[in-house]
Design a protein around this motif. Structure first.
Motif, PDB file in Angstrom:
ATOM      1  N   LYS A   6       0.818  -1.255  -0.008  1.00 15.91           N
ATOM      2  CA  LYS A   6      -0.031  -0.087  -0.252  1.00 15.91           C
ATOM      3  C   LYS A   6       0.764   1.271  -0.009  1.00 15.91           C
ATOM      4  CE  LYS A   6      -3.861   2.031   2.500  1.00 15.91           C
ATOM      5  NZ  LYS A   6      -4.857   1.935   3.548  1.00 15.91           N
ATOM      6  N   ILE A   7       1.806   1.298   0.795  1.00 18.02           N
ATOM      7  CA  ILE A   7       2.603   2.574   0.700  1.00 18.02           C
ATOM      8  C   ILE A   7       3.591   2.445  -0.446  1.00 18.02           C
ATOM      9  CG2 ILE A   7       5.128   3.188   1.845  1.00 18.02           C
ATOM     10  CD1 ILE A   7       4.320   1.764   4.184  1.00 18.02           C
ATOM     11  N   LEU A   8       3.841   1.666  -0.999  1.00 21.12           N
ATOM     12  CA  LEU A   8       4.507   1.760  -2.408  1.00 21.12           C
ATOM     13  C   LEU A   8       3.536   2.165  -3.466  1.00 21.12           C
ATOM     14  CD1 LEU A   8       7.042   1.327  -4.140  1.00 21.12           C
ATOM     15  CD2 LEU A   8       6.415  -1.047  -4.710  1.00 21.12           C
ATOM     16  N   HIS A   9       2.300   1.663  -3.377  1.00 20.89           N
ATOM     17  CA  HIS A   9       1.263   1.919  -4.347  1.00 20.89           C
ATOM     18  C   HIS A   9       0.854   3.475  -4.322  1.00 20.89           C
ATOM     19  CE1 HIS A   9      -2.341   1.898  -6.821  1.00 20.89           C
ATOM     20  NE2 HIS A   9      -2.962   2.544  -5.694  1.00 20.89           N
ATOM     21  N   LEU A  10       0.969   3.948  -3.110  1.00 23.10           N
ATOM     22  CA  LEU A  10       0.311   5.467  -2.740  1.00 23.10           C
ATOM     23  C   LEU A  10       1.601   6.341  -3.277  1.00 23.10           C
ATOM     24  CD1 LEU A  10      -1.436   5.182   0.618  1.00 23.10           C
ATOM     25  CD2 LEU A  10      -2.346   5.452  -1.588  1.00 23.10           C
ATOM     26  N   VAL A  95      -0.212   6.377   7.286  1.00 24.87           N
ATOM     27  CA  VAL A  95      -0.718   5.789   5.642  1.00 24.87           C
ATOM     28  C   VAL A  95      -2.056   6.158   5.391  1.00 24.87           C
ATOM     29  CG1 VAL A  95      -0.678   3.962   4.103  1.00 24.87           C
ATOM     30  CG2 VAL A  95       1.304   4.351   5.785  1.00 24.87           C
ATOM     31  N   ASP A  96      -3.056   5.919   6.216  1.00 26.17           N
ATOM     32  CA  ASP A  96      -4.497   5.987   6.002  1.00 26.17           C
ATOM     33  C   ASP A  96      -4.792   7.477   5.826  1.00 26.17           C
ATOM     34  OD1 ASP A  96      -4.992   3.193   6.256  1.00 26.17           O
ATOM     35  OD2 ASP A  96      -5.483   3.196   8.171  1.00 26.17           O
ATOM     36  N   PHE A  98      -2.612   9.722   4.695  1.00 28.79           N
ATOM     37  CA  PHE A  98      -2.109  10.052   3.446  1.00 28.79           C
ATOM     38  C   PHE A  98      -2.885   9.681   2.352  1.00 28.79           C
ATOM     39  CE2 PHE A  98       0.409   9.312  -0.418  1.00 28.79           C
ATOM     40  CZ  PHE A  98       1.480  10.379  -0.149  1.00 28.79           C
ATOM     41  N   GLU A  99      -3.555   8.549   2.365  1.00 25.52           N
ATOM     42  CA  GLU A  99      -4.310   8.051   1.311  1.00 25.52           C
ATOM     43  C   GLU A  99      -5.523   8.823   1.283  1.00 25.52           C
ATOM     44  OE1 GLU A  99      -6.322   3.893  -0.078  1.00 25.52           O
ATOM     45  OE2 GLU A  99      -5.986   3.987   1.844  1.00 25.52           O
ATOM     46  N   ARG A 100      -6.353   9.294   2.383  1.00 24.29           N
ATOM     47  CA  ARG A 100      -7.460   9.999   2.126  1.00 24.29           C
ATOM     48  C   ARG A 100      -6.971  11.384   1.667  1.00 24.29           C
ATOM     49  NH1 ARG A 100      -9.731  14.155   4.479  1.00 24.29           N
ATOM     50  NH2 ARG A 100      -7.582  14.629   5.880  1.00 24.29           N
ATOM     51  N   ARG A 101      -5.711  11.944   2.095  1.00 23.53           N
ATOM     52  CA  ARG A 101      -5.428  13.317   1.329  1.00 23.53           C
ATOM     53  C   ARG A 101      -5.352  13.226  -0.118  1.00 23.53           C
ATOM     54  NH1 ARG A 101      -1.596  16.164   5.583  1.00 23.53           N
ATOM     55  NH2 ARG A 101      -1.384  17.698   3.601  1.00 23.53           N
ATOM     56  N   LEU A 102      -4.657  11.989  -0.559  1.00 22.18           N
ATOM     57  CA  LEU A 102      -4.149  11.805  -1.821  1.00 22.18           C
ATOM     58  C   LEU A 102      -5.560  11.670  -2.713  1.00 22.18           C
ATOM     59  CD1 LEU A 102      -2.078  11.569  -4.128  1.00 22.18           C
ATOM     60  CD2 LEU A 102      -2.232   8.912  -3.618  1.00 22.18           C
ATOM     61  N   ASN A 103      -6.508  10.970  -2.458  1.00 23.52           N
ATOM     62  CA  ASN A 103      -7.773  10.735  -2.896  1.00 23.52           C
ATOM     63  C   ASN A 103      -8.639  12.055  -2.869  1.00 23.52           C
ATOM     64  OD1 ASN A 103      -7.267   7.990  -3.364  1.00 23.52           O
ATOM     65  ND2 ASN A 103      -8.185   7.520  -1.590  1.00 23.52           N
ATOM     66  N   LYS A 104      -8.418  13.052  -2.093  1.00 29.84           N
ATOM     67  CA  LYS A 104      -9.032  14.020  -2.027  1.00 29.84           C
ATOM     68  C   LYS A 104      -8.628  15.073  -3.151  1.00 29.84           C
ATOM     69  CE  LYS A 104     -10.369  18.233   0.764  1.00 29.84           C
ATOM     70  NZ  LYS A 104     -10.377  18.738   2.207  1.00 29.84           N
ATOM     71  N   ILE A 105      -7.116  15.003  -3.296  1.00 32.94           N
ATOM     72  CA  ILE A 105      -6.549  16.048  -4.239  1.00 32.94           C
ATOM     73  C   ILE A 105      -6.889  15.185  -5.721  1.00 32.94           C
ATOM     74  CG2 ILE A 105      -4.352  16.468  -5.236  1.00 32.94           C
ATOM     75  CD1 ILE A 105      -3.211  16.361  -2.424  1.00 32.94           C
ATOM     76  N   ILE A 106      -6.815  14.041  -6.153  1.00 31.56           N
ATOM     77  CA  ILE A 106      -7.262  13.479  -7.271  1.00 31.56           C
ATOM     78  C   ILE A 106      -8.548  13.856  -7.591  1.00 31.56           C
ATOM     79  CG2 ILE A 106      -7.476  11.282  -8.475  1.00 31.56           C
ATOM     80  CD1 ILE A 106      -5.274  10.179  -6.833  1.00 31.56           C
ATOM     81  N   LEU A 107      -9.536  13.490  -6.604  1.00 33.15           N
ATOM     82  CA  LEU A 107     -10.743  13.931  -6.994  1.00 33.15           C
ATOM     83  C   LEU A 107     -11.221  15.498  -7.168  1.00 33.15           C
ATOM     84  CD1 LEU A 107     -12.708  11.880  -4.147  1.00 33.15           C
ATOM     85  CD2 LEU A 107     -12.642  11.400  -6.722  1.00 33.15           C
TER      86      LEU A 107
END
Length: 253
Positions: A6-10, A95-96, A98-107
């Motif tokens: 998951k870390i590598l994917h993000l 990590v969780d 980080f994933e939440r903030r990344l998804n927010k930026i992408i959306l």
């Protein structure tokens, strides 16, 4: 997906979007490596070209690798800045989060179309004034630039090749300017064409090519330089086809 995957994917996904936003090769690789290092991964490495992002790392003797293919690139400095800041903040968040903030930026990327259209029109307006066009010419460039940007967004959503999008946009700008001039709606078709067609000039690709060469990223530098050269050719071909089409219809240049 376990935690290390998951870390590598993000991390790789963040680098992928930095590249899609117009980021330089070294910036993408630095972003990926910084995130992986902040999450205690070992032997982190990243390789980036304009069409692929590859990242690898180790944790407790096990190697992890991720490859992402890049099919579309544009210029979005705001999104790039948010991604850069997120990579720096990764040392202070889990990590969780980080994933939440990344998804927010992408959306949020898909909610900026209206603003993008507006500023495309303003760019065309500004360049037309810069080239000493009249206010009427500049207003027509604003309208034409906005319409062309809408067309570009529509064609990208249809997954049309970027070079063909450039050709179609260049054709539309030229033929529309000729039509406006033939109806005496603008004073100078040349200035309107030049001012609006600046939206298609690959300035970011040229700048990134130079930066990549200076950073010894010869593969990326050569690829970006060739991409900029081909885009310039398609801009010229689109305008040339419009002029030829107009003359065939009996129009005056």
């Amino acid at each position: 997906m376990n935690q290390n995957d998951k870390i590598l994917h993000l991390a790789t996904l963040t680098g992928y979007y930095v590249l899609c936003c117009g980021g330089e090769t070294y910036r993408v690789e630095d972003t990926i490596c910084r995130i992986l290092s902040n999450y205690k991964m070992e032997n982190v490495n990243a390789f980036t070209s304009p069409t692929v992002v590859i990242a690898s790392c180790m944790y407790e003797g096990k190697t992890y690798t991720k490859v992402l293919r890049v099919n579309d690139r544009s210029a979005d400095m705001d999104m790039m800045d948010k991604l850069n800041q997120l990579s720096r903040d990764s040392k202070d968040i889990d990590v969780d989060e980080f994933e939440r903030r990344l998804n927010k930026i992408i959306l949020s990327e898909n909610k900026e179309d209206i603003k993008t259209v507006l500023f495309a029109g303003l760019v065309a307006f500004g360049f037309t004034l810069f080239f000493k066009g009249s206010i009427i010419d500049s207003m027509c460039s604003f309208l034409l630039g906005s319409i062309v940007k809408i067309l570009i967004i529509f064609l990208k959503k249809k997954e049309i090749n970027n070079f063909m999008i450039t050709l179609v946009a260049s054709f539309m700008i030229t033929i529309s300017s000729l039509f406006l001039k033939s109806n005496n709606l603008i004073a100078s078709k040349d200035i309107v064409i030049i001012g609006t067609i600046m939206l298609l000039v690959p300035g970011l690709a040229i700048t990134n090519a130079i930066k990549d060469f200076l950073s010894n990223d010869l593969v990326s530098g050569t690829t970006r330089a060739m991409e900029a050269f081909i885009i310039a050719i398609f801009v010229a071909v689109g305008s040339g086809l419009a002029l030829t089409f107009w003359i065939k219809l009996g129009g005056l240049i």
